[in-house]
Design a protein around this motif. Structure first.
Motif, PDB file in Angstrom:
ATOM      1  N   ARG A  67       0.842  -1.204   0.000  1.00 45.09           N
ATOM      2  CA  ARG A  67       0.000   0.000   0.000  1.00 45.09           C
ATOM      3  C   ARG A  67       0.876   1.252   0.000  1.00 45.09           C
ATOM      4  O   ARG A  67       0.591   2.226  -0.699  1.00 45.09           O
ATOM      5  CB  ARG A  67      -0.941  -0.018   1.205  1.00 45.09           C
ATOM      6  N   ASP A  68       1.956   1.233   0.774  1.00 44.81           N
ATOM      7  CA  ASP A  68       2.876   2.362   0.805  1.00 44.81           C
ATOM      8  C   ASP A  68       3.539   2.571  -0.560  1.00 44.81           C
ATOM      9  O   ASP A  68       3.680   3.702  -1.017  1.00 44.81           O
ATOM     10  CB  ASP A  68       3.927   2.162   1.896  1.00 44.81           C
ATOM     11  N   GLU A  69       3.916   1.489  -1.213  1.00 45.96           N
ATOM     12  CA  GLU A  69       4.513   1.604  -2.545  1.00 45.96           C
ATOM     13  C   GLU A  69       3.531   2.240  -3.531  1.00 45.96           C
ATOM     14  O   GLU A  69       3.919   3.071  -4.360  1.00 45.96           O
ATOM     15  CB  GLU A  69       4.965   0.238  -3.048  1.00 45.96           C
ATOM     16  N   ARG A  70       2.264   1.843  -3.440  1.00 44.66           N
ATOM     17  CA  ARG A  70       1.243   2.448  -4.323  1.00 44.66           C
ATOM     18  C   ARG A  70       1.088   3.938  -4.037  1.00 44.66           C
ATOM     19  O   ARG A  70       0.981   4.755  -4.946  1.00 44.66           O
ATOM     20  CB  ARG A  70      -0.103   1.728  -4.154  1.00 44.66           C
ATOM     21  N   TRP A  71       1.089   4.326  -2.742  1.00 44.16           N
ATOM     22  CA  TRP A  71       0.983   5.735  -2.369  1.00 44.16           C
ATOM     23  C   TRP A  71       2.186   6.514  -2.896  1.00 44.16           C
ATOM     24  O   TRP A  71       2.043   7.585  -3.486  1.00 44.16           O
ATOM     25  CB  TRP A  71       0.848   5.880  -0.852  1.00 44.16           C
ATOM     26  N   ARG A  72       3.371   5.970  -2.714  1.00 47.75           N
ATOM     27  CA  ARG A  72       4.571   6.669  -3.172  1.00 47.75           C
ATOM     28  C   ARG A  72       4.575   6.845  -4.682  1.00 47.75           C
ATOM     29  O   ARG A  72       4.970   7.900  -5.189  1.00 47.75           O
ATOM     30  CB  ARG A  72       5.831   5.926  -2.723  1.00 47.75           C
ATOM     31  N   ALA A  73       4.135   5.840  -5.418  1.00 47.68           N
ATOM     32  CA  ALA A  73       4.060   5.951  -6.878  1.00 47.68           C
ATOM     33  C   ALA A  73       3.018   7.003  -7.278  1.00 47.68           C
ATOM     34  O   ALA A  73       3.257   7.824  -8.175  1.00 47.68           O
ATOM     35  CB  ALA A  73       3.733   4.605  -7.502  1.00 47.68           C
ATOM     36  N   PHE A  74       1.874   6.975  -6.622  1.00 48.62           N
ATOM     37  CA  PHE A  74       0.803   7.943  -6.877  1.00 48.62           C
ATOM     38  C   PHE A  74       1.306   9.365  -6.634  1.00 48.62           C
ATOM     39  O   PHE A  74       1.143  10.256  -7.463  1.00 48.62           O
ATOM     40  CB  PHE A  74      -0.379   7.618  -5.952  1.00 48.62           C
ATOM     41  N   LEU A  75       1.952   9.562  -5.485  1.00 44.81           N
ATOM     42  CA  LEU A  75       2.485  10.874  -5.148  1.00 44.81           C
ATOM     43  C   LEU A  75       3.617  11.264  -6.089  1.00 44.81           C
ATOM     44  O   LEU A  75       3.701  12.423  -6.515  1.00 44.81           O
ATOM     45  CB  LEU A  75       2.969  10.884  -3.696  1.00 44.81           C
ATOM     46  N   GLY A  76       4.467  10.313  -6.427  1.00 43.59           N
ATOM     47  CA  GLY A  76       5.594  10.594  -7.317  1.00 43.59           C
ATOM     48  C   GLY A  76       5.156  11.148  -8.666  1.00 43.59           C
ATOM     49  O   GLY A  76       5.792  12.060  -9.209  1.00 43.59           O
ATOM     50  N   GLU A  77       4.076  10.619  -9.205  1.00 43.59           N
ATOM     51  CA  GLU A  77       3.548  11.129 -10.479  1.00 43.59           C
ATOM     52  C   GLU A  77       3.124  12.584 -10.336  1.00 43.59           C
ATOM     53  O   GLU A  77       3.367  13.404 -11.222  1.00 43.59           O
ATOM     54  CB  GLU A  77       2.360  10.287 -10.940  1.00 43.59           C
ATOM     55  N   ARG A  78       2.486  12.921  -9.235  1.00 43.12           N
ATOM     56  CA  ARG A  78       2.037  14.293  -8.999  1.00 43.12           C
ATOM     57  C   ARG A  78       3.227  15.225  -8.808  1.00 43.12           C
ATOM     58  O   ARG A  78       3.232  16.339  -9.329  1.00 43.12           O
ATOM     59  CB  ARG A  78       1.131  14.358  -7.774  1.00 43.12           C
ATOM     60  N   LEU A  79       4.226  14.771  -8.058  1.00 43.19           N
ATOM     61  CA  LEU A  79       5.410  15.602  -7.824  1.00 43.19           C
ATOM     62  C   LEU A  79       6.149  15.878  -9.126  1.00 43.19           C
ATOM     63  O   LEU A  79       6.617  16.995  -9.358  1.00 43.19           O
ATOM     64  CB  LEU A  79       6.345  14.927  -6.817  1.00 43.19           C
ATOM     65  N   ALA A  80       6.240  14.874  -9.973  1.00 43.88           N
ATOM     66  CA  ALA A  80       6.955  15.030 -11.239  1.00 43.88           C
ATOM     67  C   ALA A  80       6.287  16.061 -12.147  1.00 43.88           C
ATOM     68  O   ALA A  80       6.969  16.718 -12.943  1.00 43.88           O
ATOM     69  CB  ALA A  80       7.053  13.684 -11.953  1.00 43.88           C
ATOM     70  N   LEU A  90       3.129  21.919  -2.161  1.00 39.87           N
ATOM     71  CA  LEU A  90       1.672  22.064  -2.102  1.00 39.87           C
ATOM     72  C   LEU A  90       0.943  20.903  -2.773  1.00 39.87           C
ATOM     73  O   LEU A  90      -0.130  20.486  -2.317  1.00 39.87           O
ATOM     74  CB  LEU A  90       1.261  23.396  -2.727  1.00 39.87           C
ATOM     75  N   VAL A  91       1.534  20.371  -3.834  1.00 41.12           N
ATOM     76  CA  VAL A  91       0.865  19.286  -4.556  1.00 41.12           C
ATOM     77  C   VAL A  91       0.772  18.016  -3.705  1.00 41.12           C
ATOM     78  O   VAL A  91      -0.100  17.172  -3.935  1.00 41.12           O
ATOM     79  CB  VAL A  91       1.551  19.023  -5.917  1.00 41.12           C
ATOM     80  N   THR A  92       1.612  17.891  -2.666  1.00 42.25           N
ATOM     81  CA  THR A  92       1.484  16.716  -1.791  1.00 42.25           C
ATOM     82  C   THR A  92       0.115  16.701  -1.117  1.00 42.25           C
ATOM     83  O   THR A  92      -0.446  15.624  -0.890  1.00 42.25           O
ATOM     84  CB  THR A  92       2.593  16.676  -0.713  1.00 42.25           C
ATOM     85  N   PHE A  93      -0.416  17.869  -0.827  1.00 45.65           N
ATOM     86  CA  PHE A  93      -1.727  17.948  -0.177  1.00 45.65           C
ATOM     87  C   PHE A  93      -2.854  17.676  -1.174  1.00 45.65           C
ATOM     88  O   PHE A  93      -3.850  17.029  -0.833  1.00 45.65           O
ATOM     89  CB  PHE A  93      -1.890  19.304   0.518  1.00 45.65           C
ATOM     90  N   ASP A  94      -2.686  18.147  -2.412  1.00 42.49           N
ATOM     91  CA  ASP A  94      -3.667  17.829  -3.457  1.00 42.49           C
ATOM     92  C   ASP A  94      -3.704  16.321  -3.707  1.00 42.49           C
ATOM     93  O   ASP A  94      -4.775  15.724  -3.803  1.00 42.49           O
ATOM     94  CB  ASP A  94      -3.308  18.550  -4.764  1.00 42.49           C
ATOM     95  N   ALA A  95      -2.516  15.732  -3.811  1.00 48.27           N
ATOM     96  CA  ALA A  95      -2.428  14.288  -4.056  1.00 48.27           C
ATOM     97  C   ALA A  95      -3.053  13.509  -2.894  1.00 48.27           C
ATOM     98  O   ALA A  95      -3.778  12.532  -3.111  1.00 48.27           O
ATOM     99  CB  ALA A  95      -0.971  13.877  -4.266  1.00 48.27           C
ATOM    100  N   MET A  96      -2.769  13.958  -1.678  1.00 49.83           N
ATOM    101  CA  MET A  96      -3.330  13.268  -0.517  1.00 49.83           C
ATOM    102  C   MET A  96      -4.860  13.323  -0.557  1.00 49.83           C
ATOM    103  O   MET A  96      -5.523  12.328  -0.272  1.00 49.83           O
ATOM    104  CB  MET A  96      -2.821  13.888   0.780  1.00 49.83           C
ATOM    105  N   GLY A  97      -5.419  14.462  -0.921  1.00 52.93           N
ATOM    106  CA  GLY A  97      -6.874  14.570  -1.006  1.00 52.93           C
ATOM    107  C   GLY A  97      -7.446  13.612  -2.035  1.00 52.93           C
ATOM    108  O   GLY A  97      -8.434  12.916  -1.771  1.00 52.93           O
TER     109      GLY A  97
END
Length: 191
Positions: A67-80, A90-97
């Motif tokens: 689950r953590d790997e999926r979250w990190r990949a999801f967040l990584g796409e947004r950060l990139a 700021l995008v970390t909060f958008d991704a978390m939402g």
């Protein structure tokens, strides 16, 4: 951990077991889900579950890591895709939402697992602590990248803001918690 999923690739049956266990552990809680149920819903024998994972504890840890790997990949796409170092924070909060609305109505799987396994010496706590340290490290990296003078204290504030938003979304029923966290982070970054 000899024989864990970290040492060898999952077979198709092992992948099904992990996927089913992950869904059930997250939706119902790890204490409410037995190996018999996981085997039945994955369409395998209980022996297959034990042959692949060895124990429920190993399966729980594999679920948390996956689950953590999926979250990190999801967040990584947004950060990139973020246009600037400040926007990456700021995008970390958008991704978390977005993650919470689609993958996390029950909040953080790490926190949930720690609540169910109160022994701080249990490997669940180590796995959760590693994930939270990674998140704090990410905020430190992003704050440093963005050129803030005191990136350590800023990272501390951002990770507390992040974790608080997860709790208020999932436990407090505050659907806009991540929006408030983003606005507050924006104020911190401007101050």
């Amino acid at each position: 951990m000899s024989g864990t999923t970290r040492e060898r690739p999952l077979t198709p049956a092992g992948r099904r077991v992990l996927d089913v266990a992950g869904r059930l552990f997250y939706e119902r809680g790890i204490g409410q889900v037995g190996m018999e149920l996981i085997a039945a819903e994955a369409g395998v024998t209980k022996k297959t579950v034990y042959d692949r994972f060895g124990s429920k504890e190993t399966l729980i840890l594999a679920y948390l890591r996956a689950r953590d790997e999926r979250w990190r990949a999801f967040l990584g796409e947004r950060l990139a895709a973020a246009p600037s170092p400040r926007e990456r924070i700021l995008v970390t909060f958008d991704a978390m939402g977005d993650w919470l609305r689609t993958n996390g109505s029950r909040g953080c799987s790490m926190v949930n697992a720690c609540a169910e396994v109160p022994d701080p010496g249990h490997p669940v706590h180590k796995t959760a602590a590693e994930q939270k340290a990674w998140l704090r490290g990410l905020y430190l990296e992003l704050a440093t990248e963005a050129g803030y003078d005191a990136p350590g204290p800023l990272a501390d504030r951002l990770v507390v803001l992040h974790e608080g938003a997860v709790v208020m979304f999932s436990v407090g029923g505050m659907a806009h918690a991540t929006d408030i966290a983003r606005e507050t982070a924006d104020l911190l970054l401007t101050a």
